[in-house]
Design a protein around this motif. Sequence first.
Motif, mmCIF file in Angstrom:
data_model
loop_
_atom_site.group_PDB
_atom_site.id
_atom_site.type_symbol
_atom_site.label_atom_id
_atom_site.label_comp_id
_atom_site.label_asym_id
_atom_site.label_seq_id
_atom_site.Cartn_x
_atom_site.Cartn_y
_atom_site.Cartn_z
ATOM 1 N N CYS A 257 0.861 -1.186 0.000
ATOM 2 C CA CYS A 257 0.000 0.000 0.000
ATOM 3 C C CYS A 257 0.898 1.236 0.000
ATOM 4 N N THR A 259 0.932 5.297 -0.142
ATOM 5 C CA THR A 259 0.077 6.463 0.045
ATOM 6 C C THR A 259 0.874 7.734 -0.205
ATOM 7 N N ALA A 290 -7.446 4.114 -3.889
ATOM 8 C CA ALA A 290 -8.381 4.747 -2.958
ATOM 9 C C ALA A 290 -7.920 6.187 -2.745
ATOM 10 N N SER A 291 -8.864 7.098 -2.560
ATOM 11 C CA SER A 291 -8.469 8.493 -2.376
ATOM 12 C C SER A 291 -9.161 9.080 -1.162
ATOM 13 N N THR A 297 -4.029 6.578 -2.429
ATOM 14 C CA THR A 297 -3.380 5.312 -2.085
ATOM 15 C C THR A 297 -3.415 4.368 -3.280
ATOM 16 N N ASP A 364 -8.483 -1.084 4.519
ATOM 17 C CA ASP A 364 -9.170 -0.227 3.557
ATOM 18 C C ASP A 364 -10.392 -0.979 3.043
ATOM 19 N N ILE A 366 -13.029 -0.713 -0.443
ATOM 20 C CA ILE A 366 -13.360 -0.050 -1.703
ATOM 21 C C ILE A 366 -14.573 -0.742 -2.307
#
Length: 393
Positions: A257, A259, A290-291, A297, A364, A366
């Motif tokens: 991950c 970021t 992902a934001s 990220t 996380d 999503i």
Amino acid sequence: MRVVAKFGGTSLGSGDRINRAADSIAAAVAEGHEIAVVASAMGNTTDDLLEEIQFDAADPDRAEIVSMGERTSVRMLKAALSARGVEAIFLEPGSDRWPVFTDELGEVDAERTKEAAADLAADLDNVVPVITGFLAEGAEGGVTTLGRGGSDTTAVMLGNYMSADEVVIVTDVEGVMTGDPHVVEGARNVAEISVDELRNLSFRGAEVVAPSALSYKSDRLDVRVVHYQHGDLLGGGTNVVGEFESLIDMREEPLACLTVAGRAMRNRPGILSELSSALGDSDINVDAVASGMDSITFYVDETVAERAENILHQEVIDEGTLSSVTVDDDVAVIRVMGGELPNQPGIISGLVNPLAEAHINIHDLITSATSVALFVAWDDRERTLEIIQDHLS
């Protein structure tokens, strides 16, 4: 061939269009095909009726009022078919051969509907049934509705339960387009699209086939979308292929991950494209993105994490709106996919709560229209998979 043809409100919006619809049905019958018809309310009749309810109407009264649009359509279309020498009947809730029923909770009564649809299908070589879309008969009689897009649901559901070869959705677009032709230039027809692709587009604003309808599509049942001006029920348009498959999938290899943070990045057009392109130019595949308000990220294969970190770090150095990049290794992802997910209220809490009870931290989460991806620590992956499988079994 056995076909269920659904005519939307636009395709029945005037006497001329009703004639066009009747011509296409009569032509298919003349060629020896078995046709069942599902009709929406003419034009914007349903919306107009709803706007005129300026009082506190009980649900049964409201359903009776809005049903008048479909009730009118089936009578008009049946009469147009009779004028062409086609043996036709119109069916509405309460008719002797009515095929769509709901239970005490207002959900489709599948067993009762399957039985009635099969009985109706057995007589298609003698008569064309013209069926009100959107409407159902309740457990205690009376009219209930199937919600927005209910005519599409009626058509695909009956196509499934009547063992049809194909469902044809007749609408005001030339099948599924590459973009909205009213907005973008050069939009063209897509010859074929998967049911998963269309379901995602439908839940994100594409008004082609109602998402609720697509859950009734089986692999053996063809669904096609055509323009009402086409005039041919048996060709053209866009073919919708495949069927929804519920699937729980765990990635076999760990992810990293990465970021990237920056307080001003939310006001920086193109920043996501630039970061993604930097990784793509180095042949690094991004598994998920992902934001947040101040961060983006990227999830990549752990084997390329160090290279990806160096690439993104260079972007941070070169771009004044970015602050820093950080990496977290050993991340697992479990994906839950299925066409029924959007129709299950509480699906997210149903997945998250059991994990919380097991003291598993979610790294996380999503979501898309038809999938949920949960990211957890690599060491928690097997337990997470077991919990999710138990919950969804």
